[in-house]
Design an enzyme around this catalytic site. Structure first.
Site, short mmCIF file in Angstrom:
data_model
loop_
_atom_site.label_atom_id
_atom_site.label_comp_id
_atom_site.label_asym_id
_atom_site.label_seq_id
_atom_site.Cartn_x
_atom_site.Cartn_y
_atom_site.Cartn_z
N GLN A 177 -6.94 -26.78 40.73
CA GLN A 177 -8.07 -26.19 40.00
C GLN A 177 -7.56 -25.27 38.90
OE1 GLN A 177 -11.36 -26.87 40.49
NE2 GLN A 177 -10.75 -28.41 42.00
N ASP A 236 -6.67 -25.15 31.17
CA ASP A 236 -6.77 -26.02 30.00
C ASP A 236 -7.94 -25.50 29.18
OD1 ASP A 236 -7.28 -27.97 28.13
OD2 ASP A 236 -7.20 -29.66 29.53
N ARG A 275 -10.49 -27.74 27.40
CA ARG A 275 -11.46 -28.30 28.34
C ARG A 275 -12.49 -27.26 28.77
NH1 ARG A 275 -11.76 -27.24 33.76
NH2 ARG A 275 -12.54 -28.86 35.16
N GLY A 303 -19.95 -32.71 41.07
CA GLY A 303 -18.51 -32.50 41.22
C GLY A 303 -18.12 -31.12 40.75
N GLU A 337 -20.36 -30.61 45.53
CA GLU A 337 -18.91 -30.87 45.63
C GLU A 337 -18.66 -31.67 46.90
OE1 GLU A 337 -14.92 -31.17 45.75
OE2 GLU A 337 -16.18 -30.75 44.01
N GLU A 344 -24.01 -39.21 46.22
CA GLU A 344 -24.83 -40.36 46.63
C GLU A 344 -25.59 -40.09 47.93
OE1 GLU A 344 -21.59 -41.84 43.94
OE2 GLU A 344 -21.71 -40.41 45.59
N GLU A 365 -17.94 -32.55 34.72
CA GLU A 365 -16.67 -32.88 34.09
C GLU A 365 -16.08 -34.03 34.88
OE1 GLU A 365 -13.50 -33.79 33.65
OE2 GLU A 365 -12.47 -31.91 34.10
N GLU A 419 -10.59 -43.06 37.40
CA GLU A 419 -11.24 -42.29 38.48
C GLU A 419 -12.65 -42.77 38.74
OE1 GLU A 419 -10.90 -38.07 38.14
OE2 GLU A 419 -8.78 -38.14 37.66
N HIS A 464 -5.05 -31.30 29.46
CA HIS A 464 -4.40 -31.78 30.69
C HIS A 464 -4.55 -33.29 30.83
CE1 HIS A 464 -8.44 -31.75 32.47
NE2 HIS A 464 -7.94 -32.47 33.46
#
Length: 381
Positions: free
Chosen positions: A46, A52, A55, A79, A101, A130, A144, A153, A322
């Site tokens: 993290q 970064d 970002r 997320g 999360e 979901e 993100e 991913e 990153h």
């Protein structure tokens, strides 16, 4: 590539896992956890992403420079990782933020939210999106979700599921648009990778001699397989790179653009196929194709941003994000002259053994030159 994982699963042998929220959903599938989520739960990871600043700063600016769009709104962070985007949304004036999360990083996120005094605004929920249900529709989804070469991913799948399930008509996604680019580059890494391959094969030959000398075992029957394995790694695997703009020797082509409000899950899962051209600006070899992406924060048609923000991962003299760039090395390089046009057809497909990884096929030719058609296959690990 946001903090979306958890280490060590959810709970241990002492009993059922502690709930983060009454809205908690299900844990990730164990195989998907092992393939993808597990690395993201560590705080060191993290930290790598949070520092970064291109970002993190882009998301901060997208929220704080568009406070009118967030004021009094309900936001879903898909997320959430450390919870940072949910915190930004709350600081921008959101009335309520649901921060989802998948794994145990949710517990850290909840502690961080509490430390900011935002418990009344941000509700952290643990579970894959979901499987989660929240009690109201939302005005904004922030996430993100981007991976290497944008699509690695496959987390955008989950964002689209959340969009279709929770976003109000006219609601906005942050970011709202994404684009993919390719450009020809010159790189010493191409020659270095070839040298590394040769060194690996020399090492194999020495290994064969030692096995025969010391143990009387002849292993030559495996040489072709070893060579193919090493070729696959050194020649067909894309590499994370920090490309300086001076290495770019041709025009960049945007070969794919996504509107996150309209793209469907079916379109996203299908192979990406596109054709594009890149004009070469210098005489000499093209050692690799360099790929990158950007995302744009424009809001929605009904709720556009006051200030548009763009997060770019293009070659930059100040250094890479990153994500870096993905370089697809050409073996051998393509000899070009100034003014030549590289005409390309690209296909990006999900790996059958792991849908979060990608295979890339690029058919490329120098326009007007006989016998210059080539096909290069790559993996994005």
């Amino acid at each position: 590539m946001s903090g979306r994982g958890g280490a060590g699963g959810r709970g241990g042998p002492a009993g059922p896992p502690a709930k983060v929220s009454n809205l908690d959903g299900e844990a990730p599938d164990s195989t998907d956890f092992a393939n993808y989520f597990c690395t993201y739960a560590y705080l060191y990871h993290q930290k790598d992403m949070l520092e970064d600043h291109k970002r993190t700063g882009a998301y901060y600016n997208a929220c704080m420079q568009n406070r009118a769009q967030f004021a009094g709104k309900v936001v879903l962070d898909v997320g959430t990782g450390s919870g940072i985007l949910a915190i930004f949304a709350a600081k921008a004036g959101a009335r309520k933020v649901y921060a989802v999360e998948a794994t145990d990083m949710a517990k850290f996120a909840k502690r961080l939210v509490t430390a900011q005094g935002l418990d009344g605004t941000v509700e952290v929920i643990q579970g894959v999106i979901e499987s989660v249900d929240i009690p109201e529709k939302v005005d904004i989804i922030i996430s993100e979700w981007m991976g290497y070469f944008l699509l690695r991913e496959s987390m955008l799948d989950s964002v689209l599921v959340a969009r279709d399930k929770f976003l109000k008509p006219g609601g906005a996604l942050y970011p709202s648009h994404a684009r993919m680019f390719m450009a020809p580059i010159r790189s010493n890494q191409c020659r270095q990778r070839h040298c590394d391959f040769q060194n690996s094969m020399e090492g194999w030959a020495e290994f064969l001699d030692e096995m025969k000398q010391y143990y009387g075992v002849t292993m030559d029957c495996l040489s072709d397989d070893y060579r193919q394995e090493q070729l696959d790694y050194f020649s067909k695997t894309a590499a994370w790179t920090d490309v300086h703009p001076s290495q770019v020797v041709g025009s960049a082509a945007c070969f794919k653009a996504y509107d996150l409000h309209t793209v469907t899950l079916e379109e996203l899962k299908a192979p990406l196929k596109a054709s594009f051209q890149m004009r070469v600006l210098e005489d000499g070899p093209v050692d690799a194709f360099c790929g990158w992406f950007d995302t744009q924060f424009k809001g929605s048609e009904q709720n556009p941003t006051t200030t548009e923000v763009t997060l770019s991962t293009a070659p930059d003299p100040t250094g890479a994000t990153h994500w870096g760039q993905q370089s697809f090395f050409l073996h051998p390089p393509v000899e070009c002259a100034e003014g030549d046009v590289l005409s390309c057809d690209i296909e990006v497909v999900r790996r059958k053994d792991n849908q979060r990884l990608m295979d890339v096929l690029v058919r490329h030719r120098v326009e007007g030159r006989a016998g210059s058609d080539r096909t290069s296959a790559f993996h994005i690990e």
